[in-house]
Design a protein around this motif. Structure first.
Motif, PDB file in Angstrom:
ATOM      1  N   TYR A 143       1.052  -1.246   0.058  1.00  0.00           N
ATOM      2  CA  TYR A 143      -0.049   0.022   0.167  1.00  0.00           C
ATOM      3  C   TYR A 143       0.964   1.462  -0.039  1.00  0.00           C
ATOM      4  O   TYR A 143       0.642   2.097  -0.858  1.00  0.00           O
ATOM      5  CB  TYR A 143      -0.977   0.166   1.196  1.00  0.00           C
ATOM      6  N   PRO A 144       1.868   1.328   0.751  1.00  0.00           N
ATOM      7  CA  PRO A 144       2.610   2.535   0.968  1.00  0.00           C
ATOM      8  C   PRO A 144       3.481   2.840  -0.430  1.00  0.00           C
ATOM      9  O   PRO A 144       3.587   3.745  -0.913  1.00  0.00           O
ATOM     10  CB  PRO A 144       3.632   2.711   2.053  1.00  0.00           C
ATOM     11  N   CYS A 145       3.949   1.494  -0.849  1.00  0.00           N
ATOM     12  CA  CYS A 145       4.898   1.641  -2.003  1.00  0.00           C
ATOM     13  C   CYS A 145       3.897   2.043  -3.247  1.00  0.00           C
ATOM     14  O   CYS A 145       4.431   2.861  -3.890  1.00  0.00           O
ATOM     15  CB  CYS A 145       5.470   0.258  -2.313  1.00  0.00           C
ATOM     16  N   LEU A 146       2.848   1.367  -3.466  1.00  0.00           N
ATOM     17  CA  LEU A 146       1.925   1.973  -4.472  1.00  0.00           C
ATOM     18  C   LEU A 146       1.532   3.362  -4.456  1.00  0.00           C
ATOM     19  O   LEU A 146       1.520   4.178  -5.510  1.00  0.00           O
ATOM     20  CB  LEU A 146       0.719   1.111  -4.621  1.00  0.00           C
ATOM     21  N   ASP A 147       1.368   3.929  -3.163  1.00  0.00           N
ATOM     22  CA  ASP A 147       0.972   5.308  -2.976  1.00  0.00           C
ATOM     23  C   ASP A 147       1.942   6.327  -3.355  1.00  0.00           C
ATOM     24  O   ASP A 147       2.034   7.214  -4.197  1.00  0.00           O
ATOM     25  CB  ASP A 147       0.509   5.782  -1.512  1.00  0.00           C
ATOM     26  N   SER A 148       3.386   5.864  -3.137  1.00  0.00           N
ATOM     27  CA  SER A 148       4.389   6.686  -3.455  1.00  0.00           C
ATOM     28  C   SER A 148       4.617   6.519  -5.143  1.00  0.00           C
ATOM     29  O   SER A 148       5.060   7.555  -5.605  1.00  0.00           O
ATOM     30  CB  SER A 148       5.819   6.264  -2.837  1.00  0.00           C
ATOM     31  N   HIS A 149       4.336   5.281  -5.524  1.00  0.00           N
ATOM     32  CA  HIS A 149       4.570   5.387  -6.841  1.00  0.00           C
ATOM     33  C   HIS A 149       3.613   6.013  -7.750  1.00  0.00           C
ATOM     34  O   HIS A 149       4.019   6.668  -9.023  1.00  0.00           O
ATOM     35  CB  HIS A 149       4.397   3.534  -7.350  1.00  0.00           C
ATOM     36  N   GLY A 211      -8.063  -0.260  -5.603  1.00  0.00           N
ATOM     37  CA  GLY A 211      -7.663  -1.233  -6.504  1.00  0.00           C
ATOM     38  C   GLY A 211      -6.935  -2.329  -6.072  1.00  0.00           C
ATOM     39  O   GLY A 211      -7.306  -3.738  -6.138  1.00  0.00           O
ATOM     40  N   LEU A 212      -6.117  -2.036  -4.888  1.00  0.00           N
ATOM     41  CA  LEU A 212      -5.394  -3.306  -4.274  1.00  0.00           C
ATOM     42  C   LEU A 212      -6.580  -4.274  -3.464  1.00  0.00           C
ATOM     43  O   LEU A 212      -6.367  -5.337  -3.286  1.00  0.00           O
ATOM     44  CB  LEU A 212      -4.650  -2.772  -3.124  1.00  0.00           C
ATOM     45  N   ALA A 217      -9.187  -9.256  -3.062  1.00  0.00           N
ATOM     46  CA  ALA A 217     -10.555 -10.052  -3.229  1.00  0.00           C
ATOM     47  C   ALA A 217     -10.586 -11.120  -4.189  1.00  0.00           C
ATOM     48  O   ALA A 217     -10.722 -12.273  -4.054  1.00  0.00           O
ATOM     49  CB  ALA A 217     -11.581  -9.078  -3.210  1.00  0.00           C
ATOM     50  N   PHE A 218     -10.112 -10.663  -5.139  1.00  0.00           N
ATOM     51  CA  PHE A 218     -10.088 -11.711  -6.334  1.00  0.00           C
ATOM     52  C   PHE A 218      -8.970 -12.804  -6.137  1.00  0.00           C
ATOM     53  O   PHE A 218      -9.404 -14.073  -6.453  1.00  0.00           O
ATOM     54  CB  PHE A 218      -9.512 -11.140  -7.840  1.00  0.00           C
ATOM     55  N   LEU A 219      -7.725 -12.559  -5.991  1.00  0.00           N
ATOM     56  CA  LEU A 219      -6.670 -13.496  -5.800  1.00  0.00           C
ATOM     57  C   LEU A 219      -7.111 -14.372  -4.629  1.00  0.00           C
ATOM     58  O   LEU A 219      -7.023 -15.520  -4.922  1.00  0.00           O
ATOM     59  CB  LEU A 219      -5.358 -12.935  -5.717  1.00  0.00           C
ATOM     60  N   ALA A 220      -7.453 -14.056  -3.463  1.00  0.00           N
ATOM     61  CA  ALA A 220      -7.927 -14.620  -2.442  1.00  0.00           C
ATOM     62  C   ALA A 220      -8.988 -15.606  -2.520  1.00  0.00           C
ATOM     63  O   ALA A 220      -9.147 -16.847  -2.000  1.00  0.00           O
ATOM     64  CB  ALA A 220      -8.014 -13.816  -1.119  1.00  0.00           C
ATOM     65  N   THR A 221      -9.994 -15.090  -3.330  1.00  0.00           N
ATOM     66  CA  THR A 221     -11.045 -15.903  -3.822  1.00  0.00           C
ATOM     67  C   THR A 221     -10.768 -17.149  -4.665  1.00  0.00           C
ATOM     68  O   THR A 221     -11.290 -18.190  -4.587  1.00  0.00           O
ATOM     69  CB  THR A 221     -12.201 -15.126  -4.317  1.00  0.00           C
ATOM     70  N   VAL A 222      -9.885 -16.717  -5.661  1.00  0.00           N
ATOM     71  CA  VAL A 222      -9.375 -17.742  -6.636  1.00  0.00           C
ATOM     72  C   VAL A 222      -8.566 -18.815  -5.582  1.00  0.00           C
ATOM     73  O   VAL A 222      -8.823 -20.054  -5.843  1.00  0.00           O
ATOM     74  CB  VAL A 222      -8.471 -17.357  -7.864  1.00  0.00           C
ATOM     75  N   ILE A 250     -15.410  -9.944   2.306  1.00  0.00           N
ATOM     76  CA  ILE A 250     -14.469 -10.067   3.521  1.00  0.00           C
ATOM     77  C   ILE A 250     -13.179  -9.794   3.064  1.00  0.00           C
ATOM     78  O   ILE A 250     -12.373  -9.154   3.792  1.00  0.00           O
ATOM     79  CB  ILE A 250     -14.555 -11.561   4.041  1.00  0.00           C
ATOM     80  N   PHE A 251     -12.504 -10.273   2.147  1.00  0.00           N
ATOM     81  CA  PHE A 251     -11.097 -10.099   1.254  1.00  0.00           C
ATOM     82  C   PHE A 251     -10.929  -8.773   1.131  1.00  0.00           C
ATOM     83  O   PHE A 251     -10.046  -8.218   1.436  1.00  0.00           O
ATOM     84  CB  PHE A 251     -11.086 -11.162   0.406  1.00  0.00           C
ATOM     85  N   PHE A 252     -12.239  -8.216   0.564  1.00  0.00           N
ATOM     86  CA  PHE A 252     -11.851  -6.727   0.177  1.00  0.00           C
ATOM     87  C   PHE A 252     -11.812  -5.945   1.472  1.00  0.00           C
ATOM     88  O   PHE A 252     -10.726  -5.105   1.463  1.00  0.00           O
ATOM     89  CB  PHE A 252     -13.057  -6.499  -0.782  1.00  0.00           C
ATOM     90  N   SER A 253     -12.644  -6.006   2.399  1.00  0.00           N
ATOM     91  CA  SER A 253     -12.406  -5.141   3.742  1.00  0.00           C
ATOM     92  C   SER A 253     -11.396  -5.514   4.416  1.00  0.00           C
ATOM     93  O   SER A 253     -10.458  -4.718   4.986  1.00  0.00           O
ATOM     94  CB  SER A 253     -13.753  -5.423   4.441  1.00  0.00           C
ATOM     95  N   GLY A 254     -10.782  -6.760   4.367  1.00  0.00           N
ATOM     96  CA  GLY A 254      -9.604  -7.009   4.977  1.00  0.00           C
ATOM     97  C   GLY A 254      -8.324  -6.482   4.300  1.00  0.00           C
ATOM     98  O   GLY A 254      -7.571  -6.128   5.021  1.00  0.00           O
ATOM     99  N   GLY A 255      -8.379  -6.490   3.162  1.00  0.00           N
ATOM    100  CA  GLY A 255      -7.348  -5.821   2.251  1.00  0.00           C
ATOM    101  C   GLY A 255      -7.082  -4.545   2.580  1.00  0.00           C
ATOM    102  O   GLY A 255      -6.048  -3.883   2.908  1.00  0.00           O
ATOM    103  N   VAL A 256      -8.262  -3.545   2.934  1.00  0.00           N
ATOM    104  CA  VAL A 256      -8.335  -2.170   3.019  1.00  0.00           C
ATOM    105  C   VAL A 256      -7.895  -2.016   4.325  1.00  0.00           C
ATOM    106  O   VAL A 256      -7.181  -1.040   4.723  1.00  0.00           O
ATOM    107  CB  VAL A 256      -9.586  -1.626   2.891  1.00  0.00           C
TER     108      VAL A 256
END
Length: 276
Positions: A143-149, A211-212, A217-222, A250-256
């Motif tokens: 998350y911080p790396c993507l913010d700076s990028h 986005g993350l 959510a997508f990767l964890a569900t797969v 659940i995965f989306f809220s957990g990632g956030v």
């Protein structure tokens, strides 16, 4: 006789004059040689001074280079230590949340494990806490790396009180997924989706966070679909292939949530006034 004496006198004067000239010529040659050597030595002084300045400049450049390289190495060491510290904290948080939330789902018979697995720590599969901890560390560091990028530093509600509220809301969403009773799973899934988006809007509101969260959510569900398909464990009443339809929420809220923890750790715990 007088003429002879005069002629002899003239000869002696000429010879004495020639000798005097001969005596003066070496002195003139010596004077010219000394002048030429002195001019040569004088011309050599500027070149030696330039060489001295060049050597001094080279020494100064080597000192500056060594100082800068040592400072860069120390900075890299500090950044590496900070990265490891943040990763360990995020891993610990992920393990704790996995133990608590997975135990809640097992007690409500949402997930079913083989009987031999239930005798392990906290009545949960041994591999779930390390996997969730590793995922939390990766997401929290991204998350911080993507913010700076992206050049968009996250400034919305950057304080630990907001992060703790976000964790409480995430635990509440997970608790609601096993406690709420609806006529069908679609209504429950839509409710949890609205709650997850509300969590993102309340505590994040960033493009990188959204986005993350979707990617997590997508990767964890797969991955969960593959685990259930291979018989590692199973869900009761699956309605989205092999899992529950509300699991991506659940995965989306957990990632956030984990992303907000990672951002706060990247700040070094500095309190910042939040923007409502």
């Amino acid at each position: 006789m007088n003429r002879r004496r005069g002629f002899c006198l003239e000869l002696t004067l000429k010879t004495s004059g020639d000798q005097a000239l001969k005596c003066q010529m070496p002195r003139l040659e010596e004077h010219c040689w000394s002048c030429s050597t002195s001019s040569k030595t004088e011309t050599k002084h500027p070149s030696s001074g330039a060489n001295w300045l060049a050597s001094r400049a080279e020494e100064m450049m080597s000192i500056i280079t060594s100082v800068l390289s040592s400072a860069y190495i120390s900075l890299q060491d500090v950044q590496t230590a900070n990265l490891i510290r943040r990763g360990v904290v995020l891993f610990t948080v992920g393990v704790f949340l996995a133990l608590v939330l997975n135990l809640l789902q097992i007690q409500r018979n949402v997930t079913l494990f083989p009987e031999e697995v239930m005798t392990t720590l906290f009545s949960s599969a041994w591999w779930i806490p390390p996997c969730c901890g590793t995922g939390a560390a990766v997401i929290g560091l991204l998350y911080p790396c993507l913010d700076s990028h992206l050049g968009e530093p996250h400034k919305f509600k950057r304080e630990w009180a907001s992060v703790m509220r976000c964790i409480a809301v995430f635990v509440g969403i997970n608790h609601a997924s096993v406690k709420l009773d609806f006529d069908n799973n679609v209504q429950l899934s839509l409710t949890l989706a609205a709650l997850s988006l509300g969590l993102w809007w309340t505590f994040d509101r960033s493009r990188s966070g959204f986005g993350l969260g979707i990617t997590t959510a997508f990767l964890a569900t797969v991955i969960t679909q593959l685990l259930v398909y291979n018989g590692v464990y199973q869900y009761t009443s699956p309605d989205f292939l092999y899992v529950r339809s509300w699991l991506p929420c659940i995965f989306f809220s957990g990632g956030v949530t984990v992303g907000n923890i990672g951002r706060q750790l990247a700040m070094g715990g500095v309190e910042k006034p939040h923007m409502d």
